[in-house]
Design a protein around this motif. Structure first.
Motif, PDB file in Angstrom:
ATOM      1  N   GLY A   1     -62.539  11.889 -10.467  1.00  0.00           N
ATOM      2  CA  GLY A   1     -62.955  12.679 -11.625  1.00  0.00           C
ATOM      3  C   GLY A   1     -61.921  13.720 -12.029  1.00  0.00           C
ATOM      4  N   LYS A   2     -60.743  13.674 -11.439  1.00  0.00           N
ATOM      5  CA  LYS A   2     -59.657  14.619 -11.740  1.00  0.00           C
ATOM      6  C   LYS A   2     -58.649  13.937 -12.649  1.00  0.00           C
ATOM      7  N   LYS A   3     -58.298  14.598 -13.733  1.00  0.00           N
ATOM      8  CA  LYS A   3     -57.373  13.996 -14.706  1.00  0.00           C
ATOM      9  C   LYS A   3     -55.918  14.380 -14.473  1.00  0.00           C
ATOM     10  N   ASP A   4     -55.664  15.361 -13.603  1.00  0.00           N
ATOM     11  CA  ASP A   4     -54.299  15.855 -13.412  1.00  0.00           C
ATOM     12  C   ASP A   4     -53.758  15.559 -12.008  1.00  0.00           C
ATOM     13  N   LEU A   5     -54.003  14.371 -11.523  1.00  0.00           N
ATOM     14  CA  LEU A   5     -53.502  13.979 -10.202  1.00  0.00           C
ATOM     15  C   LEU A   5     -51.992  13.730 -10.265  1.00  0.00           C
ATOM     16  N   SER A   6     -51.333  14.018  -9.176  1.00  0.00           N
ATOM     17  CA  SER A   6     -49.881  13.881  -9.099  1.00  0.00           C
ATOM     18  C   SER A   6     -49.474  12.410  -8.955  1.00  0.00           C
ATOM     19  N   PRO A   7     -48.591  11.938  -9.843  1.00  0.00           N
ATOM     20  CA  PRO A   7     -48.083  10.564  -9.698  1.00  0.00           C
ATOM     21  C   PRO A   7     -47.289  10.373  -8.400  1.00  0.00           C
ATOM     22  N   ILE A   8     -46.614  11.404  -7.944  1.00  0.00           N
ATOM     23  CA  ILE A   8     -45.847  11.311  -6.702  1.00  0.00           C
ATOM     24  C   ILE A   8     -46.792  11.128  -5.518  1.00  0.00           C
ATOM     25  N   LEU A   9     -47.871  11.914  -5.488  1.00  0.00           N
ATOM     26  CA  LEU A   9     -48.851  11.745  -4.418  1.00  0.00           C
ATOM     27  C   LEU A   9     -49.538  10.395  -4.515  1.00  0.00           C
ATOM     28  N   ALA A  10     -49.768   9.921  -5.733  1.00  0.00           N
ATOM     29  CA  ALA A  10     -50.382   8.598  -5.903  1.00  0.00           C
ATOM     30  C   ALA A  10     -49.507   7.531  -5.254  1.00  0.00           C
ATOM     31  N   GLN A  11     -48.197   7.626  -5.441  1.00  0.00           N
ATOM     32  CA  GLN A  11     -47.286   6.669  -4.812  1.00  0.00           C
ATOM     33  C   GLN A  11     -47.368   6.763  -3.294  1.00  0.00           C
ATOM     34  N   ARG A  12     -47.391   7.991  -2.786  1.00  0.00           N
ATOM     35  CA  ARG A  12     -47.440   8.173  -1.337  1.00  0.00           C
ATOM     36  C   ARG A  12     -48.749   7.650  -0.747  1.00  0.00           C
ATOM     37  N   TYR A  13     -49.863   7.965  -1.416  1.00  0.00           N
ATOM     38  CA  TYR A  13     -51.158   7.483  -0.932  1.00  0.00           C
ATOM     39  C   TYR A  13     -51.215   5.962  -0.994  1.00  0.00           C
ATOM     40  N   TYR A  14     -50.731   5.401  -2.103  1.00  0.00           N
ATOM     41  CA  TYR A  14     -50.772   3.946  -2.248  1.00  0.00           C
ATOM     42  C   TYR A  14     -49.930   3.264  -1.166  1.00  0.00           C
ATOM     43  N   LEU A  15     -48.708   3.740  -0.980  1.00  0.00           N
ATOM     44  CA  LEU A  15     -47.841   3.124   0.038  1.00  0.00           C
ATOM     45  C   LEU A  15     -48.429   3.285   1.432  1.00  0.00           C
ATOM     46  N   GLY A  16     -48.986   4.469   1.715  1.00  0.00           N
ATOM     47  CA  GLY A  16     -49.591   4.698   3.023  1.00  0.00           C
ATOM     48  C   GLY A  16     -50.807   3.827   3.252  1.00  0.00           C
ATOM     49  N   LEU A  17     -51.678   3.750   2.245  1.00  0.00           N
ATOM     50  CA  LEU A  17     -52.864   2.902   2.365  1.00  0.00           C
ATOM     51  C   LEU A  17     -52.477   1.431   2.454  1.00  0.00           C
ATOM     52  N   HIS A  18     -51.457   1.041   1.694  1.00  0.00           N
ATOM     53  CA  HIS A  18     -50.999  -0.355   1.713  1.00  0.00           C
ATOM     54  C   HIS A  18     -50.429  -0.706   3.086  1.00  0.00           C
ATOM     55  N   THR A  19     -49.758   0.250   3.717  1.00  0.00           N
ATOM     56  CA  THR A  19     -49.226   0.022   5.063  1.00  0.00           C
ATOM     57  C   THR A  19     -50.367  -0.137   6.067  1.00  0.00           C
ATOM     58  N   GLN A  20     -51.381   0.725   5.943  1.00  0.00           N
ATOM     59  CA  GLN A  20     -52.516   0.685   6.872  1.00  0.00           C
ATOM     60  C   GLN A  20     -53.405  -0.539   6.609  1.00  0.00           C
ATOM     61  N   PHE A  21     -53.554  -0.872   5.340  1.00  0.00           N
ATOM     62  CA  PHE A  21     -54.444  -1.971   4.940  1.00  0.00           C
ATOM     63  C   PHE A  21     -53.657  -2.919   4.029  1.00  0.00           C
ATOM     64  N   PRO A  22     -53.013  -3.946   4.591  1.00  0.00           N
ATOM     65  CA  PRO A  22     -52.179  -4.845   3.785  1.00  0.00           C
ATOM     66  C   PRO A  22     -52.930  -5.557   2.654  1.00  0.00           C
ATOM     67  N   ASP A  23     -54.252  -5.698   2.774  1.00  0.00           N
ATOM     68  CA  ASP A  23     -55.014  -6.357   1.721  1.00  0.00           C
ATOM     69  C   ASP A  23     -55.500  -5.371   0.659  1.00  0.00           C
TER      70      ASP A  23
END
Length: 181
Positions: free
Chosen positions: A58-80
């Motif tokens: 529900g937040k419209k001002d999320l950081s794109p840099i953090l989004a990349q970090r979260y995505y890469l981290g989650l993708h590493t933890q959960f390959p699917d």
């Protein structure tokens, strides 16, 4: 000829240490960038993850840099993860949900709800994964600190040497006793 002479003069002004450090920096950047380009997901994955994160939190001002970090981290933890996100997005679109609350009222499937919980948890806690593979992605930028941002300072260090030990046993004293404080 004059430009060659000027470049030699400007090189003489640069210390050997700065020149060496600059060369090492450029060399290491090129080495790391070649590894990162081959192993990283496409930018559209980040953009889609950021849009989904905005919907879920529900937040419209999320950081794109953090989004990349979260995505890469989650993708590493959960390959699917891409498959899980696709399933979650299909369900959100099928429900025509306008907000996360609207989506939750319609009763998501357990798998989609789990994916949404992992993403929201990452943003709010700044931590991804499960024991023993947890990773800290963001501390002071975690969303859990937003509600109290104007009133409390985000703790960034321990409270002191006694804060790390066990709690002391409580001492009971009675009024009028010699041990009264």
């Amino acid at each position: 000829m004059k430009s060659l002479l000027m470049s030699q003069v400007s090189l003489n002004k640069v210390s050997r240490r700065k020149l060496l450090l600059g060369g090492l920096a450029i060399g290491s950047l090129s080495a790391f960038s070649s590894l990162g380009v081959a192993a990283s997901p496409v930018n559209s994955d980040f953009a889609g993850f950021l849009a989904l994160s905005k919907f879920l939190t529900g937040k419209k001002d999320l950081s794109p840099i953090l989004a990349q970090r979260y995505y890469l981290g989650l993708h590493t933890q959960f390959p699917d993860l891409p498959k899980k996100i696709a399933t979650l997005l299909q369900e959100i679109h099928a429900f025509s949900a306008k907000s996360m609350d609207d989506y939750l009222r319609r009763g998501p499937t357990p798998a989609a709800r789990s994916t949404a919980t992992q993403i929201v948890s990452a943003w709010y806690l700044g931590i991804i994964g499960e024991n023993p593979h947890k990773s800290l992605i963001a501390y002071s930028k975690a969303l859990m600190f937003l509600p109290v941002a104007g009133a409390l300072v985000i703790p960034s260090y321990g409270a002191g040497p006694l804060a790390w030990g066990g709690r002391p046993e409580p001492v009971m004293t009675f009024q009028g006793s010699p041990n009264e404080y």
